[in-house]
Design a protein around this motif. Sequence first.
Motif, PDB file in Angstrom:
ATOM      1  N   LEU A 198       0.729  -0.977   0.147  1.00  0.00           N
ATOM      2  CA  LEU A 198      -0.085   0.098   0.310  1.00  0.00           C
ATOM      3  C   LEU A 198       0.843   1.320  -0.259  1.00  0.00           C
ATOM      4  CD1 LEU A 198      -2.906  -0.604   2.178  1.00  0.00           C
ATOM      5  CD2 LEU A 198      -3.179  -0.122   0.380  1.00  0.00           C
ATOM      6  N   ARG A 199       0.811   2.359  -0.447  1.00  0.00           N
ATOM      7  CA  ARG A 199       0.585   3.412  -0.597  1.00  0.00           C
ATOM      8  C   ARG A 199       0.109   4.806  -0.344  1.00  0.00           C
ATOM      9  NH1 ARG A 199       5.419   1.250  -1.971  1.00  0.00           N
ATOM     10  NH2 ARG A 199       5.630  -0.017  -3.694  1.00  0.00           N
ATOM     11  N   SER A 200      -0.513   4.161  -0.274  1.00  0.00           N
ATOM     12  CA  SER A 200      -2.237   4.908   0.282  1.00  0.00           C
ATOM     13  C   SER A 200      -2.682   4.906   1.096  1.00  0.00           C
ATOM     14  CB  SER A 200      -2.988   6.007  -1.357  1.00  0.00           C
ATOM     15  OG  SER A 200      -3.596   6.633  -0.693  1.00  0.00           O
ATOM     16  N   PHE A 201      -3.594   5.262   1.822  1.00  0.00           N
ATOM     17  CA  PHE A 201      -4.473   4.638   2.372  1.00  0.00           C
ATOM     18  C   PHE A 201      -5.995   4.253   2.000  1.00  0.00           C
ATOM     19  CE2 PHE A 201      -3.076   7.578   6.323  1.00  0.00           C
ATOM     20  CZ  PHE A 201      -3.408   6.582   7.131  1.00  0.00           C
ATOM     21  N   VAL A 202      -6.382   3.247   2.171  1.00  0.00           N
ATOM     22  CA  VAL A 202      -7.424   2.635   1.660  1.00  0.00           C
ATOM     23  C   VAL A 202      -9.290   3.406   2.115  1.00  0.00           C
ATOM     24  CG1 VAL A 202      -9.340  -0.096   0.353  1.00  0.00           C
ATOM     25  CG2 VAL A 202      -6.495   0.038   1.508  1.00  0.00           C
ATOM     26  N   LEU A 203      -9.588   3.388   0.864  1.00  0.00           N
ATOM     27  CA  LEU A 203     -11.485   3.833   1.527  1.00  0.00           C
ATOM     28  C   LEU A 203     -12.330   2.505   1.560  1.00  0.00           C
ATOM     29  CD1 LEU A 203     -11.390   7.245  -0.963  1.00  0.00           C
ATOM     30  CD2 LEU A 203     -11.305   6.922   1.714  1.00  0.00           C
ATOM     31  N   PRO A 204     -13.578   2.373   1.900  1.00  0.00           N
ATOM     32  CA  PRO A 204     -13.691   1.230   2.175  1.00  0.00           C
ATOM     33  C   PRO A 204     -15.193   1.406   0.506  1.00  0.00           C
ATOM     34  CG  PRO A 204     -14.292   2.538   4.256  1.00  0.00           C
ATOM     35  CD  PRO A 204     -13.514   3.528   3.184  1.00  0.00           C
ATOM     36  N   GLY A 205     -14.696  -0.107   0.079  1.00  0.00           N
ATOM     37  CA  GLY A 205     -16.057  -0.066  -1.087  1.00  0.00           C
ATOM     38  C   GLY A 205     -14.526  -0.690  -2.104  1.00  0.00           C
ATOM     39  N   GLY A 206     -15.571  -0.466  -3.469  1.00  0.00           N
ATOM     40  CA  GLY A 206     -15.041  -1.586  -4.106  1.00  0.00           C
ATOM     41  C   GLY A 206     -15.851  -2.762  -3.985  1.00  0.00           C
ATOM     42  N   THR A 207     -15.714  -4.016  -4.620  1.00  0.00           N
ATOM     43  CA  THR A 207     -17.114  -4.698  -4.647  1.00  0.00           C
ATOM     44  C   THR A 207     -17.409  -4.835  -3.031  1.00  0.00           C
ATOM     45  OG1 THR A 207     -15.897  -6.516  -3.532  1.00  0.00           O
ATOM     46  CG2 THR A 207     -15.590  -6.426  -5.514  1.00  0.00           C
ATOM     47  N   SER A 208     -19.082  -5.122  -3.263  1.00  0.00           N
ATOM     48  CA  SER A 208     -19.720  -4.919  -2.170  1.00  0.00           C
ATOM     49  C   SER A 208     -19.591  -6.335  -1.543  1.00  0.00           C
ATOM     50  CB  SER A 208     -21.554  -6.342  -2.524  1.00  0.00           C
ATOM     51  OG  SER A 208     -21.778  -5.666  -4.148  1.00  0.00           O
ATOM     52  N   ALA A 209     -18.948  -7.515  -1.631  1.00  0.00           N
ATOM     53  CA  ALA A 209     -18.127  -7.948  -0.366  1.00  0.00           C
ATOM     54  C   ALA A 209     -17.040  -7.221   0.242  1.00  0.00           C
ATOM     55  CB  ALA A 209     -17.112  -9.034  -0.581  1.00  0.00           C
ATOM     56  N   ALA A 210     -16.450  -6.184  -0.095  1.00  0.00           N
ATOM     57  CA  ALA A 210     -14.889  -5.364   0.316  1.00  0.00           C
ATOM     58  C   ALA A 210     -15.458  -4.346   1.058  1.00  0.00           C
ATOM     59  CB  ALA A 210     -14.156  -5.184  -0.595  1.00  0.00           C
ATOM     60  N   ALA A 211     -16.206  -4.050   0.580  1.00  0.00           N
ATOM     61  CA  ALA A 211     -17.268  -2.383   1.162  1.00  0.00           C
ATOM     62  C   ALA A 211     -17.947  -3.145   2.700  1.00  0.00           C
ATOM     63  CB  ALA A 211     -18.713  -2.336   0.385  1.00  0.00           C
ATOM     64  N   TYR A 212     -18.736  -4.382   2.556  1.00  0.00           N
ATOM     65  CA  TYR A 212     -19.694  -5.088   4.195  1.00  0.00           C
ATOM     66  C   TYR A 212     -17.868  -5.423   4.611  1.00  0.00           C
ATOM     67  CZ  TYR A 212     -23.741  -4.928   2.655  1.00  0.00           C
ATOM     68  OH  TYR A 212     -24.880  -4.468   2.538  1.00  0.00           O
ATOM     69  N   LEU A 213     -16.916  -5.525   4.402  1.00  0.00           N
ATOM     70  CA  LEU A 213     -15.493  -6.149   4.938  1.00  0.00           C
ATOM     71  C   LEU A 213     -15.234  -5.043   5.498  1.00  0.00           C
ATOM     72  CD1 LEU A 213     -14.193  -9.123   2.349  1.00  0.00           C
ATOM     73  CD2 LEU A 213     -14.200  -9.002   5.103  1.00  0.00           C
ATOM     74  N   HIS A 214     -15.541  -3.853   5.405  1.00  0.00           N
ATOM     75  CA  HIS A 214     -14.739  -2.777   5.499  1.00  0.00           C
ATOM     76  C   HIS A 214     -16.030  -2.308   6.618  1.00  0.00           C
ATOM     77  CE1 HIS A 214     -11.281  -1.450   3.371  1.00  0.00           C
ATOM     78  NE2 HIS A 214     -11.468  -1.579   2.725  1.00  0.00           N
ATOM     79  N   LEU A 215     -17.035  -2.458   6.720  1.00  0.00           N
ATOM     80  CA  LEU A 215     -17.906  -2.057   7.529  1.00  0.00           C
ATOM     81  C   LEU A 215     -17.712  -3.226   9.183  1.00  0.00           C
ATOM     82  CD1 LEU A 215     -20.476  -0.870   8.416  1.00  0.00           C
ATOM     83  CD2 LEU A 215     -22.000  -2.810   7.529  1.00  0.00           C
ATOM     84  N   GLY A 216     -17.674  -3.788   8.707  1.00  0.00           N
ATOM     85  CA  GLY A 216     -16.987  -5.031   9.704  1.00  0.00           C
ATOM     86  C   GLY A 216     -15.587  -4.643  10.406  1.00  0.00           C
ATOM     87  N   ARG A 217     -15.072  -3.986   9.352  1.00  0.00           N
ATOM     88  CA  ARG A 217     -13.614  -3.807  10.918  1.00  0.00           C
ATOM     89  C   ARG A 217     -13.849  -2.714  11.174  1.00  0.00           C
ATOM     90  NH1 ARG A 217     -11.191   0.587   9.229  1.00  0.00           N
ATOM     91  NH2 ARG A 217     -12.033   0.740   6.773  1.00  0.00           N
ATOM     92  N   THR A 218     -15.097  -1.996  10.541  1.00  0.00           N
ATOM     93  CA  THR A 218     -15.215  -0.625  11.725  1.00  0.00           C
ATOM     94  C   THR A 218     -15.851  -0.944  12.955  1.00  0.00           C
ATOM     95  OG1 THR A 218     -16.936  -0.078  10.252  1.00  0.00           O
ATOM     96  CG2 THR A 218     -14.863   1.016   9.710  1.00  0.00           C
ATOM     97  N   VAL A 219     -16.313  -2.067  12.475  1.00  0.00           N
ATOM     98  CA  VAL A 219     -17.290  -2.292  13.916  1.00  0.00           C
ATOM     99  C   VAL A 219     -16.468  -2.955  15.140  1.00  0.00           C
ATOM    100  CG1 VAL A 219     -19.790  -4.198  14.976  1.00  0.00           C
ATOM    101  CG2 VAL A 219     -20.337  -2.346  13.007  1.00  0.00           C
ATOM    102  N   ALA A 220     -15.890  -3.730  14.495  1.00  0.00           N
ATOM    103  CA  ALA A 220     -14.746  -4.524  14.896  1.00  0.00           C
ATOM    104  C   ALA A 220     -14.193  -3.323  15.406  1.00  0.00           C
ATOM    105  CB  ALA A 220     -13.709  -5.284  14.336  1.00  0.00           C
ATOM    106  N   ARG A 221     -13.320  -2.253  15.052  1.00  0.00           N
ATOM    107  CA  ARG A 221     -12.688  -1.605  16.073  1.00  0.00           C
ATOM    108  C   ARG A 221     -13.649  -0.937  17.350  1.00  0.00           C
ATOM    109  NH1 ARG A 221      -7.488  -2.512  15.528  1.00  0.00           N
ATOM    110  NH2 ARG A 221      -6.791  -1.878  13.324  1.00  0.00           N
ATOM    111  N   ARG A 222     -14.958  -0.902  16.649  1.00  0.00           N
ATOM    112  CA  ARG A 222     -16.473   0.204  17.867  1.00  0.00           C
ATOM    113  C   ARG A 222     -15.552  -0.600  18.910  1.00  0.00           C
ATOM    114  NH1 ARG A 222     -20.796  -0.798  18.924  1.00  0.00           N
ATOM    115  NH2 ARG A 222     -21.426  -0.422  16.310  1.00  0.00           N
ATOM    116  N   ALA A 223     -16.063  -2.244  18.923  1.00  0.00           N
ATOM    117  CA  ALA A 223     -16.330  -3.728  19.681  1.00  0.00           C
ATOM    118  C   ALA A 223     -14.233  -3.383  20.443  1.00  0.00           C
ATOM    119  CB  ALA A 223     -15.929  -4.800  19.142  1.00  0.00           C
ATOM    120  N   GLU A 224     -13.384  -3.218  19.870  1.00  0.00           N
ATOM    121  CA  GLU A 224     -12.449  -3.353  20.834  1.00  0.00           C
ATOM    122  C   GLU A 224     -12.300  -1.663  21.577  1.00  0.00           C
ATOM    123  OE1 GLU A 224      -7.286  -2.628  18.993  1.00  0.00           O
ATOM    124  OE2 GLU A 224      -8.925  -2.511  17.800  1.00  0.00           O
TER     125      GLU A 224
END
Length: 190
Positions: free
Chosen positions: A111-137
């Motif tokens: 990676l040479r930049s930060f990644v925005l949530p998006g791309g495929t539907s699966a990737a967008a949901y994975l990023h949503l899961g990541r943000t919820v996991a961070r909140r749980a953390e």
Amino acid sequence: MVKLTKIYTRTGDKGTTGLGDGTRVAKHGPRVSAYGAVDEANAVVGLVRLHVTGELDRELARVQNDLFDLGADLCTPEIEDPPYPPLRIGEAQIQWLESCIDRMNQDLPTLRSFVLPGGTSAAAYLHLGRTVARRAERDISALAEEESINPLTLQYMNRLSDYLFVAARWVNKDAAGDVLWVPGKNREES
């Protein structure tokens, strides 16, 4: 083994809930918030599974089971001489996540930049899961400042958010690729 024959009990109608050791606490308390956020992360992982197949789906099924273990861990306060051995997250569950991250990451460009949530539907949901996991953390970290917890719960959630990030990149690699942040891209446009 859990046996649920009646879903509503009315015991929580006044704003309390029972923990794994039988004690009753406020539904808005830090322990309940922590395992509630873990439950939300699990629900998002369930959404992701609607958009993936194969190995990733099998891994996410395992993650969902581990998240239930983690919720049970957080739901049961650490006490001396418990009447039964409580379910606790273990080091092997964290190591498994790390091995999955390493396997997927070897196929990804640096990676040479930060990644925005998006791309495929699966990737967008994975990023949503990541943000919820961070909140749980964050909620688990706040709980740890007030009460004794299994420190591996915090490590697991930290690693899970990393796993979900790498998985999002991994599912995008054969599609449009990462959606990258371009700092200041739109500040000069009118």
